[in-house]
Design an enzyme around this catalytic site. Structure first.
Site, short mmCIF file in Angstrom:
data_model
loop_
_atom_site.label_atom_id
_atom_site.label_comp_id
_atom_site.label_asym_id
_atom_site.label_seq_id
_atom_site.Cartn_x
_atom_site.Cartn_y
_atom_site.Cartn_z
N ASN A 13 0.88 -1.17 0.00
CA ASN A 13 0.00 0.00 0.00
C ASN A 13 0.92 1.21 0.00
OD1 ASN A 13 -1.78 2.05 0.45
ND2 ASN A 13 -2.30 1.46 2.55
N LYS A 15 0.20 4.28 -0.27
CA LYS A 15 -0.36 5.50 0.35
C LYS A 15 -0.12 6.69 -0.58
CE LYS A 15 0.14 3.20 4.75
NZ LYS A 15 0.29 3.27 6.19
N HIS A 98 -9.17 1.53 4.95
CA HIS A 98 -7.89 1.70 5.66
C HIS A 98 -8.09 2.66 6.83
CE1 HIS A 98 -3.77 2.74 6.54
NE2 HIS A 98 -3.44 1.61 5.92
N GLU A 100 -6.35 4.99 7.89
CA GLU A 100 -6.09 6.41 7.59
C GLU A 100 -7.31 7.06 6.96
OE1 GLU A 100 -2.49 5.65 5.43
OE2 GLU A 100 -1.52 5.08 7.31
N SER A 216 3.77 -2.05 10.17
CA SER A 216 5.22 -2.12 10.37
C SER A 216 5.79 -3.51 10.07
CB SER A 216 5.61 -1.67 11.78
OG SER A 216 5.21 -0.34 12.00
P1 13P Z 1 3.38 0.43 7.55
O1 13P Z 1 3.85 -0.88 6.99
O2 13P Z 1 4.12 1.62 7.00
O3 13P Z 1 3.30 0.42 9.04
O4 13P Z 1 1.88 0.62 7.03
C1 13P Z 1 1.00 -0.41 7.17
C2 13P Z 1 -0.24 -0.07 6.43
O5 13P Z 1 -0.97 0.81 6.82
C3 13P Z 1 -0.53 -0.82 5.21
O6 13P Z 1 -1.82 -0.55 4.77
#
Ligand code: 13P
Length: 255
Positions: A13, A15, A98, A100, A216
């Site tokens: 992802n 983002k 998600h 976010e 993470s």
């Molecule tokens: P990180 O791997 O940067 O923590 O993000 C995880 C995530 O939100 C994948 O959708």
């Protein structure tokens, strides 16, 4: 539990990262590293990068996904993108719900469900994200919350459509923080998701659904996380922006 009944899928992802030219360059770098993968490999990219990603991934084992989709088929929804538009552009997967989007863009369990239905009805594979905040975990709500979010997201999804659903358990406190859930916490969270699916569709069906862990996950911790019976893959943020790191996670899921 029987992992052999479901496909391991590693999805990146991205983002809000990478321009179209950067997208092309990163996928070109990734292609040879991912060519021998024995698991599903997906890159979910910003809408503006979809065309470049689809073109760069052509002829490879990399599938392209989007990071969101609107729940209406068309109409006066300025700035939004429909499932049919994504489908025609060559997108095969879409991330829905998600954390976010839940935190910054007013996403609710109802809109997650509507987006899921729109995506599935258009023939897109849907990666639905669920996960608790640290406060919810400390209050002891994790199991109830994960089951509720899972069942809400799957409302009116048929057993046939469920074949195109992946659920990603992403504890909010582990996203982008460098704090990973322990392998046991990931396994437990994914287990709650699977239990919710079993309550809604039966245990046999639940055994076939891919449940990813996200938060993470990286080249250093992926082996342990992916060794857990309920962890069928990963949804990868930061580490999916680095070709070598992402390929190591794909390699771990291919074992
Ligand atoms: P990180 O791997 O940067 O923590 O993000 C995880 C995530 O939100 C994948 O959708």
């Amino acid at each position: 539990m029987n992992k052999a009944k479901r496909q391991a899928v590693i999805a990146g992802n991205w983002k809000m990262n990478k321009t179209p030219s950067e997208t092309k360059a990163l996928i070109e770098e990734m292609k040879p590293l991912l060519a021998n993968a024995d698991c599903g490999v997906v890159l979910c990219v910003p809408f503006i990068d979809v065309a470049a990603a689809v073109e760069a991934a052509q002829g490879s084992n990399i599938k392209i996904g989007a990071e969101n989709v609107h729940f209406k088929e068309s109409g006066a929804y300025t700035g939004e993108i429909s499932a049919a538009m994504l489908k025609e552009a060559g997108v095969e997967y879409v991330v829905v719900g998600h954390s976010e989007r839940r935190t910054y863009f007013g996403e609710t369990d109802q809109t997650v469900n509507l987006r899921t239905l729109a995506a599935l009805n258009a023939g897109l594979k849907t990666i639905i994200c669920v996960g608790e905040t640290l406060e919810q975990r400390e209050l002891g709500y994790t199991e109830n919350l994960l089951k509720f979010q899972t069942k809400m997201a799957l409302t009116n999804v048929t057993e046939e459509q469920l074949k195109n659903v992946i659920i990603a358990y992403e504890p909010v406190w582990a996203i982008g923080t460098g704090v990973t859930a322990t392998a046991d916490q990931a396994d437990e969270g994914n287990g709650y998701v699977r239990a919710a699916i079993a309550e809604a569709y039966g245990a046999d069906v639940a055994e076939t659904v891919t449940v990813q862990y996200g938060g993470s996950m990286n080249a250093g911790n992926c082996d342990e996380l992916l060794s857990k019976v309920n962890v069928d893959g990963g949804l990868i943020g930061g580490a999916s922006l680095k070709a070598v790191d992402f390929s190591k996670i794909v390699e771990a899921a291919s074992k």
